[in-house]
Design an enzyme around this catalytic site. Sequence first.
Site, PDB file in Angstrom:
ATOM      1  N   ASP A   1       0.662  -1.247   0.228  1.00  0.00           N
ATOM      2  CA  ASP A   1       0.090   0.058  -0.047  1.00  0.00           C
ATOM      3  C   ASP A   1       0.814   1.366   0.097  1.00  0.00           C
ATOM      4  O   ASP A   1       2.180   1.225   0.214  1.00  0.00           O
ATOM      5  CB  ASP A   1      -0.838  -0.055   1.313  1.00  0.00           C
ATOM      6  CG  ASP A   1      -2.173  -0.766   0.980  1.00  0.00           C
ATOM      7  OD1 ASP A   1      -2.501  -1.107  -0.052  1.00  0.00           O
ATOM      8  OD2 ASP A   1      -2.623  -1.378   2.101  1.00  0.00           O
TER       9      ASP A   1
ATOM     10  N   TYR B   1       7.412  -9.688   7.097  1.00  0.00           N
ATOM     11  CA  TYR B   1       7.150  -7.972   7.490  1.00  0.00           C
ATOM     12  C   TYR B   1       7.861  -7.885   8.778  1.00  0.00           C
ATOM     13  O   TYR B   1       7.759  -8.418   9.747  1.00  0.00           O
ATOM     14  CB  TYR B   1       5.549  -7.912   7.373  1.00  0.00           C
ATOM     15  CG  TYR B   1       5.053  -8.004   5.823  1.00  0.00           C
ATOM     16  CD1 TYR B   1       5.053  -6.782   5.189  1.00  0.00           C
ATOM     17  CD2 TYR B   1       4.754  -9.198   5.268  1.00  0.00           C
ATOM     18  CE1 TYR B   1       4.356  -6.876   3.866  1.00  0.00           C
ATOM     19  CE2 TYR B   1       4.310  -9.153   4.002  1.00  0.00           C
ATOM     20  CZ  TYR B   1       3.977  -8.002   3.196  1.00  0.00           C
ATOM     21  OH  TYR B   1       3.458  -8.174   1.972  1.00  0.00           O
TER      22      TYR B   1
END
Lengths: 252, 252
Positions: B59, B117
């Site tokens: 994003d 992540y």
Amino acid sequence: MQAKQERYMRVKMIVAYDGTNYCGWQIQPNGITIEQVLNEHLSRLLKEDIKVTGASRTDAGVHSLGNVCMFDTNTRMPAEKISYALNQKLPEDIVVVDSCEVSDDFHPRFSKSRKTYEYRILNARFRNPTRRLDTYFYHYPLDTEKMSEAAKYLIGEHDFASFCSANSQAQTTVRTIYDCTVSKAGDIITIRVTGNGFLYNMVRIIAGTLVKIGGSDMPADAMKDIIATTDRAAAGPTAPAHGLTMIGLKYE
Amino acid sequence: MQAKQERYMRVKMIVAYDGTNYCGWQIQPNGITIEQVLNEHLSRLLKEDIKVTGASRTDAGVHSLGNVCMFDTNTRMPAEKISYALNQKLPEDIVVVDSCEVSDDFHPRFSKSRKTYEYRILNARFRNPTRRLDTYFYHYPLDTEKMSEAAKYLIGEHDFASFCSANSQAQTTVRTIYDCTVSKAGDIITIRVTGNGFLYNMVRIIAGTLVKIGGSDMPADAMKDIIATTDRAAAGPTAPAHGLTMIGLKYE
């Protein structure tokens, strides 16, 4: 006159900033500076003409977690509330970490203090885009242990003329370094140095010299000779500004 | 035809970027994206129309140290040289860390992989301007040990519907998390999570939930119940994008 004197106070502020988008601390004609932004916002907030005086006039691109400045004001706003009010208005790359009243004889630059700086090197095969603005990218291998050993020779009172830019206006090149360490976390090497004061570009020349020693076959004790020669040409290059962060000052 | 087939190859690239100035990975009409910048520079470099396919469509504001993409090309340039040539031209907030030839059946998104992540929280009294773009500033105290304990409940194969944004198009909300740790260095808390895949906003909702547990009197094992309810409303808020960094993918 009595009433005015009662309200007068000297305020000390601790200021953190990302130096990327500023032409350093000190006001100058060709670009926006930290000092200028603080003066403008303080003057608007306190509705009087405010001029701050900084402890460390950091260069363009140099960052700070704890630079110190002071100003005199007649405001009725309590000193400790000024930081909160100011942070509402300041751009997001400048933060006032603290504000408090200090005595009239306090001066951020002339009052005796211990100053700490950190110089950060990204020692990796490839650039890290998210740390490109606060680390100096150096992709050849560096011997951190040797750098750490070399850093120890800097500790003490020395004539640091070898670590002083030619355009310095300092009256003496003698300074005391209380501590200088080199540590590594992941691929970031941090040089941390504390002293009673630093000559122009001194920390960046120390960093450049430690990189020169750490990346070559120069022995750690070469640092001893570099100091002794008091010759700028003996030390390493001036490392780039954006790797440098002013960490803070402790006043005596 | 024979000649053309001989030159055809599929190239895999590892891409690092600071997501601050991009509208995410995937091409979209209203702003510049990582995918678009890579397509433009690759097409110019290799003098043919190149379209990359990414592993993780991050994003806006999300960073990467190791996102993976692939493209097909007829170039005669050796695959491993493409990264060097490309880095000469790319803006400084995008770096190609590696490029190599892969077999025709490799697909960055559909080939099985372990994805890692990190979500970073600046847990301090004041903002740090130099880390404002890659950490989420949270100034209330957080209990890192409790967060670490809560994170352990996420490990394993679970239905992660509680950690999935409403606008997800996933066919199943079952995923496997191999590891999830919470560590603290200075005032930065890092949540590191590795799994076989993540639902839309899943890591950011995990981070928001761990912050909710770490900053309140909720017990660590509340995480167990949050998973069991398979209800988005049970989990914490979606933490801001800029705290998230795609660390890397390991293909089986």
